[in-house]
Design a protein around this motif. Structure first.
Motif: not given
Length: 314
Positions: A114-121, A205-221
């Motif tokens: 239901e959701g994906v999040f990654g790293a930011i620079g 984080m509690y209500h939705c099924h989240l998943q990590t995406g790209i976490i070793d480099q930024p996807i947004s600044m």
């Protein structure tokens, strides 16, 4: 193909807004960019109007009374106006990188996700902003999590007693199914002028099924300058403790209403709230109540909360 609405709250960001918008326009998946203008005192409204004329995918909205309502209410208005299947957030002084939705294209093929999040620079736009940021957050410019995770493991990794997932993740690196927000009636707490994003992410984080995406480099600044809301609050000041207490109170009140909330995490939220509450207005009964709860789980207390607010009272 993903169909995404990008919500951008706009307040006093005329110098940065065009770059933010154009960073989102580079993606074919972004079908609309919603600029929600919050009664800026600079030329932001004019810049918004120019962008709507220049780009067909850019739309402009204001609050019905055209007043200033804060980031929470402004993002909530964006959620109401969003028409696409997926929602992404972007602040007006931040921008997306070309890999912003690479992980989402694959991970959202699984309907369970239901959701994906990654790293930011971090990009320092002014020297003063750089100094304030490093004083508050140390020298790390990549904000990410420690390991790949999904589902309840994410919530437990942030707030439980097990393996620590990471410090936080940012809205500007999150993509969420609109249907998940609607199912849980999730929105931003409009009473919080600061940290309403952290409060929202906790519930997500509690209500939705989240998943990590790209976490070793930024996807947004994240753009850091003199007027960032979060860096303007001085660590360990009265203002700092007040804002931390309001966030802790919101989390605790919400957690009490969740029937399946693990007891240790509920205690975690309660201790956090009482830490700041007592530190701001210490009384014998509040102090006794706080210590009693701390003694029920001393390990949790020692690792998570060390009388942060009480320090300023000697």
């Amino acid at each position: 193909m993903l169909k995404i609405s990008v919500i951008i709250p706009v307040y006093n960001a005329s110098a940065f807004l065009k770059k933010a918008v154009e960073s989102a326009l580079q993606f074919e998946e972004v079908k609309e960019i919603l600029l929600i203008e919050d009664c800026s005192r600079d030329d932001s409204l004019k810049v918004c109007q120019e962008l709507t004329l220049e780009y067909s995918r850019v739309q402009l909205f204001q609050h019905p009374d055209k007043g200033n309502h804060g980031a929470g209410a402004t993002r909530n208005l964006g959620l109401k106006k969003a028409s696409q299947e997926f929602i992404a957030f972007l602040d007006a002084d931040d921008y997306y990188l070309p890999n912003r939705f690479d992980a989402e294209k694959e991970l959202f093929k699984n309907e369970k996700t239901e959701g994906v999040f990654g790293a930011i620079g971090t990009e320092f736009l002014t020297e003063k902003g750089k100094e304030k940021f490093k004083e508050k957050f140390n020298t790390n410019t990549l904000s990410t999590v420690n390991y790949v995770a999904e589902g309840q493991k994410i919530f437990e990794g942030f707030f439980g007693n097990g393996k620590f997932l990471g410090a936080f993740f940012s809205l500007i690196a999150l993509t969420i199914r609109k249907s998940a927000l609607e199912r849980e009636s999730l929105q931003f707490n409009e009473k919080l002028r600061v940290h309403q994003d952290s409060d929202f992410i906790t519930k997500l984080m509690y209500h939705c099924h989240l998943q990590t995406g790209i976490i070793d480099q930024p996807i947004s600044m994240r753009g850091v300058h003199d007027d960032n809301r979060i860096t303007s609050v001085i660590n360990y000041s009265e203002d700092y403790y007040n804002k931390q207490m309001l966030l802790a109170e919101s989390r605790y009140n919400w957690a009490k209403e969740q029937k399946a909330m693990p007891k240790e995490i509920l205690l975690n939220f309660r201790l956090s709230y009482l830490t700041y509450k007592i530190g701001l207005t210490p009384t014998p009964i509040k102090y006794f109540n706080f210590v009693w709860h701390a003694l029920q789980n001393p390990k949790l207390f020692k690792t998570r909360y060390r009388f942060l607010a009480l320090k300023k009272h000697g």
